[in-house]
Design a protein around this motif. Structure first.
Motif, PDB file in Angstrom:
ATOM      1  N   ARG A 119      24.643  33.640 -10.681  1.00 41.27           N
ATOM      2  CA  ARG A 119      23.834  34.308 -11.488  1.00 41.27           C
ATOM      3  C   ARG A 119      22.238  34.450 -11.020  1.00 41.27           C
ATOM      4  O   ARG A 119      21.459  33.767 -11.346  1.00 41.27           O
ATOM      5  N   PRO A 120      22.388  35.382 -10.103  1.00 43.31           N
ATOM      6  CA  PRO A 120      20.730  35.677  -9.391  1.00 43.31           C
ATOM      7  C   PRO A 120      19.826  36.319 -10.404  1.00 43.31           C
ATOM      8  O   PRO A 120      20.229  36.942 -11.228  1.00 43.31           O
ATOM      9  N   TRP A 121      18.706  36.172 -10.028  1.00 51.44           N
ATOM     10  CA  TRP A 121      17.326  37.003 -10.415  1.00 51.44           C
ATOM     11  C   TRP A 121      17.600  36.777 -12.100  1.00 51.44           C
ATOM     12  O   TRP A 121      17.431  38.011 -12.758  1.00 51.44           O
ATOM     13  N   HIS A 122      17.842  35.641 -12.530  1.00 54.09           N
ATOM     14  CA  HIS A 122      17.929  35.576 -14.118  1.00 54.09           C
ATOM     15  C   HIS A 122      16.681  35.634 -14.651  1.00 54.09           C
ATOM     16  O   HIS A 122      15.679  35.640 -14.126  1.00 54.09           O
ATOM     17  N   GLU A 123      16.696  35.858 -15.933  1.00 56.14           N
ATOM     18  CA  GLU A 123      15.367  35.791 -17.069  1.00 56.14           C
ATOM     19  C   GLU A 123      14.512  36.970 -16.381  1.00 56.14           C
ATOM     20  O   GLU A 123      13.167  36.637 -16.653  1.00 56.14           O
ATOM     21  N   MET A 124      14.909  37.925 -15.966  1.00 61.77           N
ATOM     22  CA  MET A 124      13.799  38.812 -15.407  1.00 61.77           C
ATOM     23  C   MET A 124      13.132  39.551 -16.393  1.00 61.77           C
ATOM     24  O   MET A 124      12.095  40.331 -16.172  1.00 61.77           O
ATOM     25  N   ASN A 125      13.481  39.442 -17.777  1.00 60.51           N
ATOM     26  CA  ASN A 125      12.647  40.075 -18.843  1.00 60.51           C
ATOM     27  C   ASN A 125      11.479  39.249 -19.034  1.00 60.51           C
ATOM     28  O   ASN A 125      10.442  39.776 -19.721  1.00 60.51           O
ATOM     29  N   GLY A 126      11.412  38.270 -18.745  1.00 57.48           N
ATOM     30  CA  GLY A 126      10.237  37.292 -18.910  1.00 57.48           C
ATOM     31  C   GLY A 126       9.226  37.445 -17.667  1.00 57.48           C
ATOM     32  O   GLY A 126       9.499  38.124 -16.622  1.00 57.48           O
ATOM     33  N   ALA A 127       8.105  36.853 -17.708  1.00 57.02           N
ATOM     34  CA  ALA A 127       7.291  37.084 -16.596  1.00 57.02           C
ATOM     35  C   ALA A 127       6.953  35.776 -15.806  1.00 57.02           C
ATOM     36  O   ALA A 127       5.872  35.809 -15.059  1.00 57.02           O
ATOM     37  N   TRP A 128       7.732  34.779 -15.939  1.00 63.12           N
ATOM     38  CA  TRP A 128       7.524  33.527 -15.479  1.00 63.12           C
ATOM     39  C   TRP A 128       7.925  33.383 -14.085  1.00 63.12           C
ATOM     40  O   TRP A 128       7.274  32.419 -13.234  1.00 63.12           O
ATOM     41  N   PHE A 129       8.953  33.949 -13.576  1.00 59.32           N
ATOM     42  CA  PHE A 129       9.322  34.127 -12.092  1.00 59.32           C
ATOM     43  C   PHE A 129       8.803  35.424 -11.461  1.00 59.32           C
ATOM     44  O   PHE A 129       8.568  36.307 -11.877  1.00 59.32           O
ATOM     45  N   TRP A 130       8.759  35.120 -10.000  1.00 57.06           N
ATOM     46  CA  TRP A 130       8.231  36.078  -9.426  1.00 57.06           C
ATOM     47  C   TRP A 130       8.945  37.601  -9.139  1.00 57.06           C
ATOM     48  O   TRP A 130       8.246  38.746  -9.105  1.00 57.06           O
TER      49      TRP A 130
END
Ligand code: BMA
Length: 366
Positions: free
Chosen positions: A178-189
């Motif tokens: 499950r790479p690059w998850h929660e992409m719709n948020g702004a908290w990960f680069w």
């Protein structure tokens, strides 16, 4: 001359058989997808992150599990985290040695369970953590860009590790990646505020194609998992990188302080994901959930269960996974002695929620 005709004829037959056999032999990833499809509608696998590695009061003791301490059984789905592997570290960002992850992934598989890997990678070039969003990274990882070569080297390390996850006959053990998850948020680069949709999609596509095609890994069931917050199926699919690189869909949904209408919002988010999964004929899951430290001691029966309970949801989810029980105040499964212990037992009593023995009983009947 006659002999040559025979040789050609036999050659064709053998070649034909080989092609047929190749088509019939499923890859480990395909087998895991079929396994998930069979579970769908019968039970929802109960998962817990890092369950076999550590718990509230213990660390790296083989056979130990917070879920087992409370229920007498192991989770059917075990989550693992590989952040730090890309950097060449021997322990992950949460202090778990990759040797433990390797050994316990194999163990979970041998016990009859299923594994899933999340990834909170450090960024290039300075190895800031996943939550450091002050610099633009994604764009520079893509082919032709300045960190691309280093990024490939990171994927090489992942591929080496993934190749070491195999059974005692040397067959790759499949797992959900499950790479690059929660992409719709702004908290990960890699989040939506720090790259364009196209860059995100290219990053996802490159990652999976590199692991599958260049590194020849056939054990990854890849999962696309946005965070709760999208308002439509179109929005859910905004960052979707393509059916050829995604095998299943996920939703990450935690209840954080101050959130309101969690049950109805989660039901809506799950229903949207499910409608996309049906369209695409893919399995789907509640890939991360929970409420940190469980201040609400009836959260599992009064909040989580009602969010899943409509048949239209319960019949479609393949698993749900609660996040980890760190030693510090960051726990998501009611460990022994936690005030929510009775509540999780009641939640797990629902016949649709499956621990490891439930999964094994179902698969034994086949
Ligand atoms: C987050 C938190 C962090 C952890 C990360 C990766 O949700 O649990 O403490 O480092 O996941 O496991």
């Amino acid at each position: 001359m006659k002999k040559n005709v025979w040789i050609i004829f036999v050659g064709f037959l053998v070649f034909g058989e080989m092609l047929a056999a190749k088509k019939m032999v499923k890859t480990p990833a395909e087998e895991l997808i079929i396994r998930l499809e069979k579970i769908k509608g019968k039970g929802v696998l109960f998962g817990h992150q890092d369950d076999l590695a550590y718990g509230k009061t213990w660390k790296f003791i083989e056979g130990e599990s917070d879920v087992k301490q409370v229920t007498g059984d192991y989770p059917a789905m075990i989550g693992w985290e590989i952040g730090g592997l890309e950097k060449g570290d021997s322990i992950n960002l949460d202090g778990v040695p990759f040797s433990v992850i390797q050994k316990m992934t194999i163990k979970a598989h041998e016990m009859g369970g299923i594994n899933t890997y999340s990834w909170h990678p450090y960024s290039l070039p300075n190895y800031e953590d996943s939550w450091f969003t002050d610099s633009i990274v994604v764009k520079h990882l893509l082919p032709g860009e300045k960190f691309h070569k280093q990024f490939c080297e990171q994927l090489d390390i992942l591929a080496d590790f993934f190749s070491s996850i195999k059974d005692d006959e040397g067959n790759p053990i499949p797992f959900i990646f499950r790479p690059w998850h929660e992409m719709n948020g702004a908290w990960f680069w890699w989040g939506s505020a720090h790259c364009t949709t196209e860059e995100y999609q290219e990053l996802f596509r490159f990652t999976i194609n590199y692991l599958r095609n260049t590194k020849k890994l056939n054990q990854l069931v890849t999962c696309y998992s946005p965070n709760i917050g999208y308002k439509s199926t179109q929005e859910f699919l905004t960052w979707y990188p393509g059916d050829d690189v995604v095998d299943m869909l996920g939703l990450d949904a935690y209840e954080w302080p101050g959130m309101t209408n969690w049950v109805s919002n989660t039901q809506k988010a799950l229903s949207m994901m499910i409608s996309v999964a049906k369209d695409k004929n893919m399995p789907c899951a509640l890939t991360e959930t929970g409420i940190e430290n469980m201040p609400d001691t009836t959260w599992f029966t009064q909040t989580l269960w009602p969010s899943l309970a409509p048949d239209s949801i319960l019949n479609e989810l393949t698993y749900l996974l609660l996040w980890r029980n760190a030693a510090v105040k960051h726990q998501f499964f009611p460990y022994k002695g936690h005030p929510a212990e009775q509540d999780i037992l009641k939640f797990l009593d629902h016949r649709e929620i499956w621990l490891l023995e439930d999964l094994k009983a179902e698969e034994k009947e086949k």
